[in-house]
Design an enzyme around this catalytic site. Structure first.
Site, PDB file in Angstrom:
ATOM      1  CB  SER A   1      -0.896   0.006   1.246  1.00 30.81           C
ATOM      2  OG  SER A   1      -1.570   1.249   1.355  1.00 30.81           O
ATOM      3  CG  HIS A   2       0.386   4.708  -2.555  1.00 32.43           C
ATOM      4  ND1 HIS A   2      -0.076   3.687  -3.336  1.00 32.43           N
ATOM      5  CD2 HIS A   2       0.997   5.579  -3.395  1.00 32.43           C
ATOM      6  CE1 HIS A   2       0.226   3.929  -4.607  1.00 32.43           C
ATOM      7  NE2 HIS A   2       0.877   5.070  -4.665  1.00 32.43           N
ATOM      8  CB  SER A   3      -1.290   4.633   3.531  1.00 33.23           C
ATOM      9  OG  SER A   3      -1.642   4.627   4.893  1.00 33.23           O
TER      10      SER A   3
END
Lengths: 210, 136
Positions: free
Chosen positions: B9-11
């Protein structure tokens, strides 16, 4: 004629890093128009880290120079340009076999093919391929015509710049800019702009080599 | 060994929360789920080298299914495959499933001992319950 050796490729990387740093705000402004306004900052961070990595551990092997740049960009750039530029340098490193102009051109071609495979874009989609594709072709054509590497890279840089400029009226079909649809027209693609710097850096740093 | 799962994930917060949600479906059961999320400074971003490490950590020899969010997470996951040894790469599937729904379906199936292709197929079916519910 000196070879396209590890020192020469390191000089190319350093010149690219210098140009990206100099053009950082301009690249970010292009990205602000059609993207998320981080291309200049991201690539500057990545190339600064790549130069630092090559200084910390200088490579004797030309392919190792490109591999170091690849892994550093993958780690530090974030966003799509990390894996795209990373794949360019990774595939170029894998294909580099020799230290003359033809070996460099074959590596650049492999890097281009890698970006095509990774991004699933075509020329005309308003991406970095619009600069990298014409540059790769021009490099191959000039070398096939017997031109010295410096001259061939000069032709490649001109082709990249023309390709970059030609992205302005295009509607983006890949990446975040594609969400804008028709509104992406009227702006130069930031990826094509930074890729032009990559080719211009090669023309400057590798003139007289190969 | 059950099939290993990787969340990209980006986060970091998004990935950890998705894993927590999936683990809630597996009370008392072991399931390897590793995470590669965020950039080196903890901000939003993806890193193919971190993904390659997460795949290696999740690989018990019977395959790995990678779930990811969007955009550069997909490009980074594909790039990560290039960084892996050939024998590991052959055991990895990148799933086009939606991250949360796919992960929950994959986790339940993997923890029950299904093989890699079955786990990947279940991830891909992740949207089916929601689609069925809302189309009724």
């Amino acid at each position: 004629m000196s070879a396209v050796d590890a020192a020469a490729l390191t000089a190319w990387v350093r010149e690219f890093a210098r140009l990206v740093h100099e053009q950082r705000d301009a690249l970010t402004q292009l990205d602000a128009a059609i993207g998320d306004a981080d291309h200049g900052a991201n690539l500057d961070r990545g190339m600064t880290a790549a130069v630092a990595a090559l200084e910390a551990q200088p490579a004797d092997d030309p392919a190792a120079v490109l591999k170091t740049v690849a892994t550093t960009l993958i780690k530090t750039v974030g966003g799509a340009s990390g894996p795209l530029y990373g794949t360019f340098f990774l595939r170029a490193a894998g294909a580099l076999d020799g230290d003359d102009g033809r070996a460099l051109a074959a590596a650049v071609r492999a890097g281009y093919d890698g970006v095509v495979a990774r991004g699933k874009a075509e020329r005309g989609d308003k991406t970095m391929l619009d600069a990298l594709g014409p540059a790769t072709d021009a490099l191959d054509e000039a070398l096939a015509a017997g031109k010295p590497l410096g001259e061939a890279l000069g032709a490649a840089a001109q082709a990249a710049a023309a390709g970059r400029d030609a992205t302005e009226p295009l509607v983006a079909r890949k990446g975040r800019a594609s969400y804008l649809g028709e509104r992406s027209a009227g702006h130069v693609d930031p990826g094509a702009a930074s890729t032009t710097l990559l080719v211009e850096a090669a023309a400057t740093a590798l003139a007289g080599r190969g | 060994m059950p099939v290993g799962l990787v969340v990209v994930s980006h986060s970091r917060a998004l990935a950890d929360a998705a894993v927590e949600l999936a683990r809630g479906m597996l009370p008392g059961r072991e399931q390897t789920i590793t995470v590669a999320a965020g950039d080196v400074d903890g901000g939003l971003g993806t890193d193919a080298t971190a993904i390659a490490d997460a795949v290696t950590a999740a690989d018990g020899g019977d395959g790995v299914v990678v779930l990811m969010d969007l955009g550069s997470a997909v490009l980074s996951a594909e790039t990560a495959l290039e960084l892996l040894d050939d024998d590991v790469r052959e055991r990895v599937v990148l799933s086009p499933a939606p991250l949360v729904e796919g992960l929950v379906g994959a986790a339940v199936t993997a923890a029950a001992g299904a093989d890699r292709d079955r786990v990947a197929a279940e991830a891909l079916r992740g949207l089916a319950p929601k689609q069925a519910h809302l189309s009724g």
